[in-house]
Design a protein around this motif. Structure first.
Motif, PDB file in Angstrom:
ATOM      1  N   VAL A  69       5.586   3.308  14.134  1.00  0.00           N
ATOM      2  CA  VAL A  69       5.650   4.445  13.220  1.00  0.00           C
ATOM      3  C   VAL A  69       5.269   3.920  11.839  1.00  0.00           C
ATOM      4  CG1 VAL A  69       8.128   4.202  12.712  1.00  0.00           C
ATOM      5  CG2 VAL A  69       7.021   6.408  12.406  1.00  0.00           C
ATOM      6  N   ASN A  70       4.462   4.684  11.145  1.00  0.00           N
ATOM      7  CA  ASN A  70       4.041   4.318   9.795  1.00  0.00           C
ATOM      8  C   ASN A  70       4.528   5.391   8.835  1.00  0.00           C
ATOM      9  OD1 ASN A  70       2.673   2.918   7.705  1.00  0.00           O
ATOM     10  ND2 ASN A  70       0.981   4.341   7.873  1.00  0.00           N
ATOM     11  N   ILE A  71       5.313   4.976   7.847  1.00  0.00           N
ATOM     12  CA  ILE A  71       5.827   5.886   6.825  1.00  0.00           C
ATOM     13  C   ILE A  71       5.077   5.564   5.541  1.00  0.00           C
ATOM     14  CG2 ILE A  71       7.856   6.589   5.511  1.00  0.00           C
ATOM     15  CD1 ILE A  71       9.520   5.692   7.944  1.00  0.00           C
ATOM     16  N   PHE A  72       4.611   6.594   4.842  1.00  0.00           N
ATOM     17  CA  PHE A  72       3.783   6.349   3.665  1.00  0.00           C
ATOM     18  C   PHE A  72       4.005   7.416   2.606  1.00  0.00           C
ATOM     19  CE2 PHE A  72       1.463   8.631   6.901  1.00  0.00           C
ATOM     20  CZ  PHE A  72       0.914   9.712   6.220  1.00  0.00           C
ATOM     21  N   LEU A  73       3.615   7.058   1.384  1.00  0.00           N
ATOM     22  CA  LEU A  73       3.679   7.988   0.267  1.00  0.00           C
ATOM     23  C   LEU A  73       2.345   8.706   0.137  1.00  0.00           C
ATOM     24  CD1 LEU A  73       5.491   5.939  -2.532  1.00  0.00           C
ATOM     25  CD2 LEU A  73       6.473   7.405  -0.769  1.00  0.00           C
ATOM     26  N   GLY A  74       2.412   9.964  -0.229  1.00  0.00           N
ATOM     27  CA  GLY A  74       1.218  10.759  -0.474  1.00  0.00           C
ATOM     28  C   GLY A  74       1.499  11.709  -1.619  1.00  0.00           C
ATOM     29  N   GLY A  75       0.622  12.672  -1.804  1.00  0.00           N
ATOM     30  CA  GLY A  75       0.783  13.641  -2.878  1.00  0.00           C
ATOM     31  C   GLY A  75      -0.371  13.551  -3.852  1.00  0.00           C
ATOM     32  N   ASN A  76      -0.190  14.157  -4.992  1.00  0.00           N
ATOM     33  CA  ASN A  76      -1.271  14.185  -5.981  1.00  0.00           C
ATOM     34  C   ASN A  76      -1.063  13.189  -7.127  1.00  0.00           C
ATOM     35  OD1 ASN A  76       0.755  15.401  -7.452  1.00  0.00           O
ATOM     36  ND2 ASN A  76      -0.413  17.222  -7.993  1.00  0.00           N
ATOM     37  N   ILE A  77      -0.165  12.258  -6.961  1.00  0.00           N
ATOM     38  CA  ILE A  77       0.119  11.270  -8.005  1.00  0.00           C
ATOM     39  C   ILE A  77      -0.972  10.204  -7.974  1.00  0.00           C
ATOM     40  CG2 ILE A  77       1.759   9.509  -8.784  1.00  0.00           C
ATOM     41  CD1 ILE A  77       3.967  11.323  -7.587  1.00  0.00           C
ATOM     42  N   GLU A  78      -1.595   9.975  -9.107  1.00  0.00           N
ATOM     43  CA  GLU A  78      -2.709   9.027  -9.169  1.00  0.00           C
ATOM     44  C   GLU A  78      -2.265   7.581  -9.011  1.00  0.00           C
ATOM     45  OE1 GLU A  78      -5.623   9.580 -12.227  1.00  0.00           O
ATOM     46  OE2 GLU A  78      -5.287  11.751 -12.223  1.00  0.00           O
ATOM     47  N   ASP A  79      -1.111   7.231  -9.550  1.00  0.00           N
ATOM     48  CA  ASP A  79      -0.633   5.854  -9.499  1.00  0.00           C
ATOM     49  C   ASP A  79       0.841   5.860  -9.117  1.00  0.00           C
ATOM     50  OD1 ASP A  79      -0.015   3.185  -9.789  1.00  0.00           O
ATOM     51  OD2 ASP A  79      -0.414   3.107 -11.953  1.00  0.00           O
ATOM     52  N   GLY A 104       0.807  -1.219   0.000  1.00  0.00           N
ATOM     53  CA  GLY A 104       0.000   0.000   0.000  1.00  0.00           C
ATOM     54  C   GLY A 104       0.836   1.263   0.000  1.00  0.00           C
ATOM     55  N   TYR A 105       2.068   1.147  -0.481  1.00  0.00           N
ATOM     56  CA  TYR A 105       2.995   2.282  -0.515  1.00  0.00           C
ATOM     57  C   TYR A 105       3.177   2.878   0.877  1.00  0.00           C
ATOM     58  CZ  TYR A 105       2.532   1.586  -5.469  1.00  0.00           C
ATOM     59  OH  TYR A 105       2.539   0.997  -6.716  1.00  0.00           O
ATOM     60  N   SER A 106       3.272   1.971   1.860  1.00  0.00           N
ATOM     61  CA  SER A 106       3.527   2.394   3.241  1.00  0.00           C
ATOM     62  C   SER A 106       4.315   1.298   3.949  1.00  0.00           C
ATOM     63  CB  SER A 106       2.211   2.670   3.981  1.00  0.00           C
ATOM     64  OG  SER A 106       1.508   1.475   4.211  1.00  0.00           O
ATOM     65  N   HIS A 107       4.898   1.655   5.063  1.00  0.00           N
ATOM     66  CA  HIS A 107       5.667   0.702   5.861  1.00  0.00           C
ATOM     67  C   HIS A 107       5.452   1.026   7.329  1.00  0.00           C
ATOM     68  CE1 HIS A 107       8.900  -2.011   7.036  1.00  0.00           C
ATOM     69  NE2 HIS A 107       9.293  -1.056   7.865  1.00  0.00           N
ATOM     70  N   THR A 108       5.059   0.011   8.102  1.00  0.00           N
ATOM     71  CA  THR A 108       4.879   0.188   9.542  1.00  0.00           C
ATOM     72  C   THR A 108       5.993  -0.536  10.271  1.00  0.00           C
ATOM     73  OG1 THR A 108       2.489   0.388   9.322  1.00  0.00           O
ATOM     74  CG2 THR A 108       3.333  -0.189  11.501  1.00  0.00           C
ATOM     75  N   LEU A 109       6.663   0.183  11.150  1.00  0.00           N
ATOM     76  CA  LEU A 109       7.717  -0.393  11.979  1.00  0.00           C
ATOM     77  C   LEU A 109       7.191  -0.461  13.401  1.00  0.00           C
ATOM     78  CD1 LEU A 109      11.225  -0.564  11.931  1.00  0.00           C
ATOM     79  CD2 LEU A 109      10.617   1.076  13.689  1.00  0.00           C
ATOM     80  N   LEU A 110       7.149  -1.670  13.962  1.00  0.00           N
ATOM     81  CA  LEU A 110       6.735  -1.853  15.348  1.00  0.00           C
ATOM     82  C   LEU A 110       7.959  -1.697  16.238  1.00  0.00           C
ATOM     83  CD1 LEU A 110       4.380  -4.942  14.884  1.00  0.00           C
ATOM     84  CD2 LEU A 110       3.747  -2.518  15.016  1.00  0.00           C
ATOM     85  N   PHE A 111       7.922  -0.745  17.143  1.00  0.00           N
ATOM     86  CA  PHE A 111       9.081  -0.456  17.991  1.00  0.00           C
ATOM     87  C   PHE A 111       9.508  -1.679  18.797  1.00  0.00           C
ATOM     88  CE2 PHE A 111       7.286   3.997  17.784  1.00  0.00           C
ATOM     89  CZ  PHE A 111       8.241   4.456  16.899  1.00  0.00           C
ATOM     90  N   ALA A 112       8.557  -2.403  19.365  1.00  0.00           N
ATOM     91  CA  ALA A 112       8.887  -3.562  20.198  1.00  0.00           C
ATOM     92  C   ALA A 112       9.656  -4.619  19.410  1.00  0.00           C
ATOM     93  CB  ALA A 112       7.620  -4.161  20.799  1.00  0.00           C
ATOM     94  N   ASP A 113       9.335  -4.791  18.139  1.00  0.00           N
ATOM     95  CA  ASP A 113      10.040  -5.774  17.302  1.00  0.00           C
ATOM     96  C   ASP A 113      11.514  -5.435  17.133  1.00  0.00           C
ATOM     97  OD1 ASP A 113       7.660  -7.106  16.997  1.00  0.00           O
ATOM     98  OD2 ASP A 113       7.370  -6.550  14.881  1.00  0.00           O
ATOM     99  N   LYS A 114      11.869  -4.172  17.270  1.00  0.00           N
ATOM    100  CA  LYS A 114      13.249  -3.725  17.096  1.00  0.00           C
ATOM    101  C   LYS A 114      13.925  -3.430  18.428  1.00  0.00           C
ATOM    102  CE  LYS A 114      12.655  -4.060  12.753  1.00  0.00           C
ATOM    103  NZ  LYS A 114      13.136  -5.254  12.097  1.00  0.00           N
TER     104      LYS A 114
END
Length: 173
Positions: A114-124, A49-59
């Motif tokens: 923490v969840n890092i994701f892409l956004g903006g006005n790009i359709e694809d 989904g053009y995102s990445h979630t890092l669980l702090f406890a896992d690291k």
């Protein structure tokens, strides 16, 4: 009435001067890591989904609900005689394309992830070059909120944050 008042004062003093068994030792605030940093690479694609979630406890990263989380991305570096040195820029970050498209790297967090994701006005996002989606390097800094909220700390300047964080650690010892 004076006797009741005197009795209250004497009783209060008795309780104030009482000692009991010493409780278990508490944490001094220095046992945990102050200013924990963690680097990781992310591939953004359709399957995540053009995102990445890092669980702090896992690291093994301990984050308290009152802590602040800063996220930086390195897309550039400069050459040094000892090797490449990453240039860190804080999120959110925008990339402006000549066709008017805007790509944004952004994040949200709780004290658990923490969840890092892409956004903006790009359709694809799938039409983006791998340069913008693959092997993206991020750095997370977890720091106490009183440090994050300090007006003297320029959170947009990674090197300033690291320098001030070292000073903060020394002043807490």
């Amino acid at each position: 009435m004076k006797r009741i008042l005197a009795l209250l004062v004497v009783t209060s003093l008795a309780f104030v001067s009482c000692e009991g068994d010493q409780g278990p030792p508490g944490e001094d605030g220095l046992d945990g890591a102050i200013g924990t940093t963690y680097d990781f690479f992310v591939d953004f694609n359709e399957s995540n989904g053009y995102s990445h979630t890092l669980l702090f406890a896992d690291k093994g990263i301990e984050v308290f609900e009152s802590d602040g989380v800063l996220v930086y991305r390195s897309s550039e570096y400069y050459e040094d005689p000892e090797g490449e040195i990453d240039i860190w820029k804080p999120l959110s970050q925008r990339v402006y394309f000549t066709n008017g498209d805007i790509l944004e790297y952004d994040f949200e967090h709780t004290f658990g992830e923490v969840n890092i994701f892409l956004g903006g006005n790009i359709e694809d996002f799938g039409t983006l070059s791998d340069e913008y989606t693959q092997n993206q390097l991020f750095r997370i800094i977890v720091a106490p909120s009183d440090f994050i909220n300090n007006a003297n700390v320029n959170l947009n300047d990674y090197n300033s944050v690291v320098k001030e964080l070292q000073s903060y650690k020394l002043n807490r010892q």
